[in-house]
Each structure stands twice: as C-alpha cells, then as structure tokens.
Design a protein around this motif. Structure first.
Motif, mmCIF file in Angstrom:
data_model
loop_
_atom_site.group_PDB
_atom_site.id
_atom_site.type_symbol
_atom_site.label_atom_id
_atom_site.label_comp_id
_atom_site.label_asym_id
_atom_site.label_seq_id
_atom_site.Cartn_x
_atom_site.Cartn_y
_atom_site.Cartn_z
ATOM 1 N N ARG A 135 36.155 41.285 25.230
ATOM 2 C CA ARG A 135 35.700 42.674 25.060
ATOM 3 C C ARG A 135 35.780 43.111 23.589
ATOM 4 O O ARG A 135 34.946 43.878 23.124
ATOM 5 C CB ARG A 135 36.538 43.616 25.931
ATOM 6 C CG ARG A 135 36.206 43.528 27.417
ATOM 7 C CD ARG A 135 36.789 44.707 28.185
ATOM 8 N NE ARG A 135 38.229 44.775 28.049
ATOM 9 C CZ ARG A 135 39.101 44.165 28.869
ATOM 10 N NH1 ARG A 135 38.651 43.438 29.882
ATOM 11 N NH2 ARG A 135 40.392 44.280 28.678
ATOM 12 N N ARG A 136 36.799 42.607 22.877
ATOM 13 C CA ARG A 136 36.935 42.956 21.456
ATOM 14 C C ARG A 136 35.925 42.254 20.567
ATOM 15 O O ARG A 136 35.816 42.549 19.391
ATOM 16 C CB ARG A 136 38.316 42.511 20.947
ATOM 17 C CG ARG A 136 39.450 43.395 21.299
ATOM 18 C CD ARG A 136 40.686 42.811 20.597
ATOM 19 N NE ARG A 136 41.903 43.224 21.232
ATOM 20 C CZ ARG A 136 43.099 42.710 20.926
ATOM 21 N NH1 ARG A 136 43.200 41.791 19.986
ATOM 22 N NH2 ARG A 136 44.168 43.133 21.532
ATOM 23 N N GLY A 137 35.253 41.246 21.105
ATOM 24 C CA GLY A 137 34.335 40.454 20.279
ATOM 25 C C GLY A 137 35.090 39.524 19.346
ATOM 26 O O GLY A 137 34.587 39.163 18.268
ATOM 27 N N ALA A 138 36.299 39.129 19.715
ATOM 28 C CA ALA A 138 37.128 38.278 18.857
ATOM 29 C C ALA A 138 36.635 36.830 18.892
ATOM 30 O O ALA A 138 35.882 36.433 19.783
ATOM 31 C CB ALA A 138 38.571 38.336 19.345
ATOM 32 N N ASP A 139 37.050 36.069 17.917
ATOM 33 C CA ASP A 139 36.794 34.631 17.896
ATOM 34 C C ASP A 139 37.947 33.977 18.666
ATOM 35 O O ASP A 139 39.099 34.046 18.236
ATOM 36 C CB ASP A 139 36.774 34.146 16.438
ATOM 37 C CG ASP A 139 36.515 32.648 16.343
ATOM 38 O OD1 ASP A 139 36.249 32.016 17.387
ATOM 39 O OD2 ASP A 139 36.599 32.114 15.220
ATOM 40 N N TYR A 140 37.649 33.403 19.831
ATOM 41 C CA TYR A 140 38.735 32.846 20.640
ATOM 42 C C TYR A 140 38.265 31.619 21.398
ATOM 43 O O TYR A 140 37.064 31.407 21.589
ATOM 44 C CB TYR A 140 39.281 33.888 21.639
ATOM 45 C CG TYR A 140 38.317 34.250 22.740
ATOM 46 C CD1 TYR A 140 37.297 35.154 22.514
ATOM 47 C CD2 TYR A 140 38.400 33.653 24.006
ATOM 48 C CE1 TYR A 140 36.394 35.480 23.513
ATOM 49 C CE2 TYR A 140 37.506 33.975 25.014
ATOM 50 C CZ TYR A 140 36.503 34.880 24.764
ATOM 51 O OH TYR A 140 35.600 35.196 25.748
ATOM 52 N N GLU A 141 39.246 30.845 21.832
ATOM 53 C CA GLU A 141 38.984 29.664 22.647
ATOM 54 C C GLU A 141 40.062 29.617 23.728
ATOM 55 O O GLU A 141 41.222 29.954 23.470
ATOM 56 C CB GLU A 141 39.069 28.405 21.786
ATOM 57 C CG GLU A 141 38.788 27.129 22.552
ATOM 58 C CD GLU A 141 38.802 25.889 21.660
ATOM 59 O OE1 GLU A 141 38.099 24.927 22.000
ATOM 60 O OE2 GLU A 141 39.529 25.888 20.653
ATOM 61 N N LEU A 142 39.655 29.241 24.923
ATOM 62 C CA LEU A 142 40.585 29.175 26.051
ATOM 63 C C LEU A 142 40.680 27.711 26.483
ATOM 64 O O LEU A 142 39.686 27.113 26.891
ATOM 65 C CB LEU A 142 40.019 30.050 27.176
ATOM 66 C CG LEU A 142 40.810 30.232 28.446
ATOM 67 C CD1 LEU A 142 42.215 30.727 28.171
ATOM 68 C CD2 LEU A 142 40.085 31.246 29.347
ATOM 69 N N VAL A 143 41.865 27.147 26.380
ATOM 70 C CA VAL A 143 42.064 25.731 26.697
ATOM 71 C C VAL A 143 42.846 25.649 28.005
ATOM 72 O O VAL A 143 43.989 26.110 28.082
ATOM 73 C CB VAL A 143 42.843 25.033 25.557
ATOM 74 C CG1 VAL A 143 42.981 23.540 25.855
ATOM 75 C CG2 VAL A 143 42.163 25.249 24.217
ATOM 76 N N LEU A 144 42.211 25.096 29.044
ATOM 77 C CA LEU A 144 42.826 25.059 30.377
ATOM 78 C C LEU A 144 43.184 23.628 30.740
ATOM 79 O O LEU A 144 42.338 22.730 30.649
ATOM 80 C CB LEU A 144 41.847 25.612 31.412
ATOM 81 C CG LEU A 144 41.326 27.024 31.142
ATOM 82 C CD1 LEU A 144 40.273 27.405 32.177
ATOM 83 C CD2 LEU A 144 42.472 28.030 31.146
ATOM 84 N N LEU A 145 44.417 23.427 31.176
ATOM 85 C CA LEU A 145 44.900 22.094 31.520
ATOM 86 C C LEU A 145 45.381 22.075 32.957
ATOM 87 O O LEU A 145 46.004 23.037 33.418
ATOM 88 C CB LEU A 145 46.115 21.730 30.666
ATOM 89 C CG LEU A 145 45.962 21.326 29.213
ATOM 90 C CD1 LEU A 145 45.436 22.454 28.362
ATOM 91 C CD2 LEU A 145 47.323 20.905 28.689
ATOM 92 N N GLY A 146 45.124 20.948 33.644
ATOM 93 C CA GLY A 146 45.646 20.830 34.999
ATOM 94 C C GLY A 146 45.674 19.383 35.443
ATOM 95 O O GLY A 146 45.030 18.520 34.833
ATOM 96 N N ARG A 147 46.403 19.126 36.523
ATOM 97 C CA ARG A 147 46.455 17.772 37.078
ATOM 98 C C ARG A 147 45.126 17.424 37.725
ATOM 99 O O ARG A 147 44.679 16.293 37.689
ATOM 100 C CB ARG A 147 47.561 17.681 38.139
ATOM 101 C CG ARG A 147 48.962 17.575 37.579
ATOM 102 C CD ARG A 147 49.964 17.411 38.686
ATOM 103 N NE ARG A 147 50.146 18.634 39.457
ATOM 104 C CZ ARG A 147 49.783 18.797 40.717
ATOM 105 N NH1 ARG A 147 49.201 17.832 41.381
ATOM 106 N NH2 ARG A 147 49.995 19.941 41.336
ATOM 107 N N SER A 148 44.525 18.456 38.383
ATOM 108 C CA SER A 148 43.287 18.242 39.120
ATOM 109 C C SER A 148 42.600 19.614 39.245
ATOM 110 O O SER A 148 43.293 20.636 39.280
ATOM 111 C CB SER A 148 43.642 17.709 40.504
ATOM 112 O OG SER A 148 42.618 18.011 41.407
#
Ligand code: FES
Length: 333
Positions: A135-148
């Motif tokens: 919503r802020r228009g920020a520069d971001y990255e979301l890194v999601l980790l999981g077993r499956s």
C-alpha cells in the motif's frame, strides 16, 4: 515477579475457523474492545489446557473493522498437549480471553528496501507487513520458505497479492533457500545500507541469517525479527530442572517452558518478552545432563556455546546418548 504486556484482557469469540494448510488453522475473532492492530502486532490468548492456565502469543495476520475482527493462525505442534491443540479445537461461537494488540515487531518507515523472510508458520508475522508495504508503494520482496507447499499457509493469497515480489523456496521441490546468496545479494545491492530484513521462522534459519548479516558487515539495526513460530533444533520432550538453591526439582512437560513450569510450581522468576529476546529471564547453568536447545535470539552463538546461561522462557533440553530424561541444574539470579 513476571512482567507482562500492559494490554488489557477482553472477551473475544470465534466467528470463523478453518484449515488453511496442513496442520494450520485460521481463526477469526471478534473482540469486545476493538483497537486497530498495526503490522507486527500480536495478541496474547489465555488458555486452559491439560488443567493448567497458559498464555500463548499469536501474530495478528489481519485486522479488520477497526480491529473488531482479528485473524490469527495456529500451527498444530506434534508435541502439543496444550496450547496449539486447544486453539485447533476452537469452533465458531466459542469464547476466549485475549489481550488487545501488542506491538513487538514494528515495521519501520523509510527504508530504501525491505526484505521479509518467512519460514513456515512464521509467515503469520509478515502477512500484514507485506500488505502495508504494498500500500505504501515501497520497494520490498517477500521470501517464503517451507518443507512443502501443503504446509505453507497463505501461499496462494500472498502470491496473488504480491505477484513477482514473492519468492518461494520449498524443500520437497529441491529449491531450498541459500542464506549466503540472499544476504550476499542484499550486501551487493546499491541500497545495501538502507535495506531492512524482517524475519520470522525456525531458529536455525534466523541464526544463519544473523550470522551471514554479520559476515557482510550489514547494519545490525537493519535486521529485525519476531520469534513466534521458532522451533528449536530438537523436538520438545520432557526434561527435569534442578534448583539446588531452593532444593527443588521441577519437571518441564513438552508443551510448556521452564519459566511456566517454575511459575506453576510457585517459583517466582523475572520475565518480560517470554520469547527469547530480552534476556530478563536469564538463569545460570550449573550442569547439563543431556543436550541443551537454547532457542533464544538474545544470546550470541559464542555465548550459547559457552553454555553458562539460558533463557528460561524458551530454552529446553533433550536426552543425550544415554536416552535418559535430560536434567538441567540451574541457579536463579
Ligand atoms: S523473558 Fe525475555 S528472554 Fe525470556
């Protein structure tokens, strides 16, 4: 004496409850005193499980209606005989006692870039943060980790909301995260000094990121973490705590902490965060028969290896080679 959050307790009732991934239940509460829950907030929930009063903290995944409806998500712990099992048993209409939102993981304003790293159920601490950054228009990255993918809650929802800002690493697909590569990319970036990394996940992941962050001499204050959802290096099992100064032995069940076990046995201790961050509950280790699992982010790796102190709120022990129940002898300061 245990210092706890000053947020007031209130009644809430369950208006939605459903499985959103294998072993993860999403629970939506309506509370009687609405208060907007900013990204990074959690609520404490009072539970009675196995005949004992317990308090558990859960990140607020979503806050709607000015904070009247709060979404939490709970992973069923295989070792649980208490908290997560009680939360998974909740059904629509059930009542429970919760605090208002408590801020413990604030999202800063004005960073050049944000990297959010979620391991497993740790994603619950980052969903609202990622939405706020979008919503802020920020520069971001979301890194999601999981077993499956089966066990990764909110994966589809986050991919739909954030598109190519989401990066997914899944063990059973052979795409695990390389922490040195992730942190190395940040360090090599043009805005390395103003990139903030927010993480929530297993303690091994957070330790690896902390260590790589230090190796690259990135600003320590730009690394922020929430420890809910942290698991230890070993599964939880029962162990014994000896307190020679009080002539007491207290058993610590798999689903409780040393701190809660001591408090339930009438032994008073200092505490504040109750999640291994502040160090207020530190106790001196006299002897360990078994293997210690520190699980906190307060002590450095070197301090953990010296094994002279532990955090009562999160640290545990498991049996050593003999297979006998572990015993930890402590001196309370
Ligand atoms: S109470 Fe904060 S580290 Fe244990």
């Amino acid at each position: 004496m245990a210092a706890r959050s000053q947020a007031r307790w209130q009644r809430g009732h369950v208006v939605e409850a459903e499985l959103v991934a294998e072993g993860v239940r999403r629970i939506v509460l309506e509370v009687e005193h609405p208060e907007h829950a900013a990204p990074g907030t959690h609520v404490d929930v009072a539970l009675t499980a196995q005949g004992r009063q317990q308090t558990r903290s859960y990140s607020v995944v979503r806050s709607e209606g000015g904070g009247r409806r709060l979404t939490l998500s709970v992973q069923l712990s295989p070792a649980s005989r208490g908290g997560s099992q009680a939360m998974h048993a909740l059904a629509v209409g059930d009542e429970l006692t919760v605090t208002g939102p408590v801020q413990s993981f604030p999202l800063a304003v004005g960073a050049g870039r944000y990297v959010l790293v979620a391991g497993g159920i740790g994603v619950t601490a980052l969903v609202a943060m990622a939405s706020a950054l979008r919503r802020r228009g920020a520069d971001y990255e979301l890194v999601l980790l999981g077993r499956s993918r089966r066990v990764m809650a909110y994966l589809d929802e986050l991919s739909a909301e954030h598109g190519d800002r989401v990066r997914v690493h899944v063990d059973d697909e052979g795409t695990p995260l390389s922490v040195p590569d992730l942190v190395g990319e940040i360090a090599a970036g043009s805005n390395a000094a103003t990139t903030e990394l927010y993480m929530c996940g297993p303690i091994g992941l957070m330790d690896a990121i902390r260590s790589s962050w230090t190796d690259h001499a990135l600003p320590p204050t730009n690394l922020r973490f929430e420890t809910f959802g942290s698991s230890g290096r070993f599964g939880a099992e029962e162990f014994l705590v000896r307190l020679p100064q009080l002539d007491r032995d207290v058993a610590v069940a798999p689903d409780t902490s040393i701190l809660d076990a001591l408090n339930a046995a009438g032994v008073e201790t200092l505490s504040d965060c109750r999640k291994g961050e502040c160090g207020l509950c530190l106790a001196k280790i006299v002897e360990v028969d078994g293997t210690l699992d520190h699980r906190d982010v307060f002590l450095s790796e070197a301090q953990k290896q010296r094994c002279t102190n532990l955090c009562l709120c999160v640290s545990r022990a498991v049996a050593g080679d003999s297979g006998d129940r572990a015993t930890v002898t402590l001196h309370l300061t």
